[in-house]
Design a protein around this motif. Structure first.
Motif, PDB file in Angstrom:
ATOM      1  N   ASP A  27       0.810  -1.095   0.192  1.00 44.24           N
ATOM      2  CA  ASP A  27      -0.151  -0.125  -0.199  1.00 44.24           C
ATOM      3  C   ASP A  27       0.757   1.166   0.200  1.00 44.24           C
ATOM      4  O   ASP A  27       0.465   2.273  -0.154  1.00 44.24           O
ATOM      5  CB  ASP A  27      -0.994   0.030   1.290  1.00 44.24           C
ATOM      6  N   ARG A  28       2.041   1.185   0.244  1.00 43.31           N
ATOM      7  CA  ARG A  28       3.023   2.239  -0.015  1.00 43.31           C
ATOM      8  C   ARG A  28       3.684   2.421  -1.544  1.00 43.31           C
ATOM      9  O   ARG A  28       4.231   3.455  -1.622  1.00 43.31           O
ATOM     10  CB  ARG A  28       4.299   2.101   0.995  1.00 43.31           C
ATOM     11  N   ASP A  29       3.209   1.415  -2.381  1.00 41.14           N
ATOM     12  CA  ASP A  29       3.839   1.810  -3.725  1.00 41.14           C
ATOM     13  C   ASP A  29       3.191   2.865  -4.431  1.00 41.14           C
ATOM     14  O   ASP A  29       1.920   3.220  -4.287  1.00 41.14           O
ATOM     15  CB  ASP A  29       3.401   0.239  -4.357  1.00 41.14           C
ATOM     16  N   MET A  30       4.189   3.536  -5.154  1.00 37.90           N
ATOM     17  CA  MET A  30       3.765   4.578  -6.023  1.00 37.90           C
ATOM     18  C   MET A  30       4.355   4.166  -7.496  1.00 37.90           C
ATOM     19  O   MET A  30       5.412   3.531  -7.458  1.00 37.90           O
ATOM     20  CB  MET A  30       3.985   6.128  -5.560  1.00 37.90           C
ATOM     21  N   THR A  31       3.787   4.650  -8.550  1.00 37.65           N
ATOM     22  CA  THR A  31       4.414   4.596  -9.761  1.00 37.65           C
ATOM     23  C   THR A  31       4.624   5.787 -10.229  1.00 37.65           C
ATOM     24  O   THR A  31       3.953   6.720 -10.427  1.00 37.65           O
ATOM     25  CB  THR A  31       3.414   3.735 -10.736  1.00 37.65           C
ATOM     26  N   LEU A  32       5.506   6.126 -11.051  1.00 36.38           N
ATOM     27  CA  LEU A  32       6.075   7.357 -11.425  1.00 36.38           C
ATOM     28  C   LEU A  32       5.436   7.560 -12.980  1.00 36.38           C
ATOM     29  O   LEU A  32       5.268   6.825 -13.684  1.00 36.38           O
ATOM     30  CB  LEU A  32       7.696   7.405 -11.812  1.00 36.38           C
ATOM     31  N   VAL A  33       4.748   8.739 -13.080  1.00 39.91           N
ATOM     32  CA  VAL A  33       4.051   9.143 -14.254  1.00 39.91           C
ATOM     33  C   VAL A  33       5.149   9.636 -15.512  1.00 39.91           C
ATOM     34  O   VAL A  33       4.652   9.640 -16.498  1.00 39.91           O
ATOM     35  CB  VAL A  33       3.066   9.938 -13.983  1.00 39.91           C
ATOM     36  N   ARG A  34       6.169   9.980 -14.879  1.00 32.11           N
ATOM     37  CA  ARG A  34       7.425  10.863 -16.045  1.00 32.11           C
ATOM     38  C   ARG A  34       8.650  10.365 -15.518  1.00 32.11           C
ATOM     39  O   ARG A  34       8.966  10.094 -14.330  1.00 32.11           O
ATOM     40  CB  ARG A  34       6.997  12.248 -16.216  1.00 32.11           C
ATOM     41  N   ASP A  35       9.665  10.595 -16.315  1.00 33.86           N
ATOM     42  CA  ASP A  35      10.904  10.087 -15.886  1.00 33.86           C
ATOM     43  C   ASP A  35      11.425  11.242 -15.051  1.00 33.86           C
ATOM     44  O   ASP A  35      11.137  12.492 -14.856  1.00 33.86           O
ATOM     45  CB  ASP A  35      11.770  10.315 -16.962  1.00 33.86           C
ATOM     46  N   PHE A  36      12.159  10.588 -14.188  1.00 30.89           N
ATOM     47  CA  PHE A  36      12.944  11.351 -12.780  1.00 30.89           C
ATOM     48  C   PHE A  36      14.355  10.927 -13.002  1.00 30.89           C
ATOM     49  O   PHE A  36      14.634   9.507 -13.309  1.00 30.89           O
ATOM     50  CB  PHE A  36      12.173  11.266 -11.684  1.00 30.89           C
TER      51      PHE A  36
END
Length: 217
Positions: A27-36
């Motif tokens: 539940d802590r997971d996030m997905t990047l929506v653009r390159d970083f």
């Protein structure tokens, strides 16, 4: 190029909803929506491409109340590129060297993100501790200690051992006051390797349960 390195800009991500119950680690997971990305002082760029899943958890969970929890503090951006670098290290030809390089980058990125040198040193010690957890038998066994004449248990022994080891590391760093990163890295590695070499301590036999005396007639 600035001495501390540079980030691309502010990261953009979206939360992922865990399929399990509340409190599921996923539940802590996030997905990047653009390159970083982060470019370190040597000019190497560490990419976290769009679609990467991150959770900021390369610091062991027992240390979150001491060092910092995921997505908080000035090391947030550093944790994103570090998560991706750690994922890549797991499949690298030389896993240990790749993880060590990722942890060095994390230290540099923490400084670039605004951490003080003292905070960056402790964060580095935390991720290095996380890198060796699986190699320490005392920390990956479900050990619990029974209290006398009860069925209660003390706090989880492996978690307390992690916190104790971190406190030892923090004290050693404060005492030594390393002036360079190689000195810091050598101090941390020497301490952790000594821990790896420690044998698994023998557990004491369970405490004998006390029998209640019968009531007098």
């Amino acid at each position: 190029m600035p001495t501390l390195g540079t980030f691309s800009d502010d990261p953009q991500a979206t939360w992922l909803v865990a399929p399990g119950l509340a409190g599921d680690p996923a539940d802590r997971d996030m997905t990047l929506v653009r390159d970083f990305w982060f470019t370190d002082p040597a000019g190497t760029t560490w990419w976290a491409p769009a679609g990467s899943v991150v959770n900021g958890a390369s610091i062991p969970a027992p240390l979150w109340s001491t060092v910092g929890s995921p997505y908080t503090g000035p090391y947030r951006r550093a944790s994103i590129v570090h998560d991706v670098a750690c994922d890549h290290a797991r499949t690298a030809p030389d896993t240990r060297a790749a993880r060590a390089a990722a942890d060095h980058m994390f230290y540099q990125a923490c400084l670039a993100g605004g951490c003080s040198p003292a905070q960056a040193e402790l964060l580095y010690a935390g991720v290095r501790l996380g890198a060796v957890l699986d190699g320490l038998p005392f920390w990956n066994q479900p050990l619990r200690v029974a209290l006398l004449a009860t069925d209660r248990t003390l706090p989880d022994v492996p978690e307390e051992s992690v916190r104790t080891t971190f406190r030892e590391l923090a004290a050693a760093i404060q005492a030594a006051q390393p002036a360079t990163f190689p000195q810091l890295a050598a101090l941390v590695e020497a301490h952790l390797q000594a821990k790896v070499a420690q044998p698994l301590p023998a557990m004491a036999p369970p405490a004998r349960q006390l029998r209640a005396r019968p009531a007098l007639p």
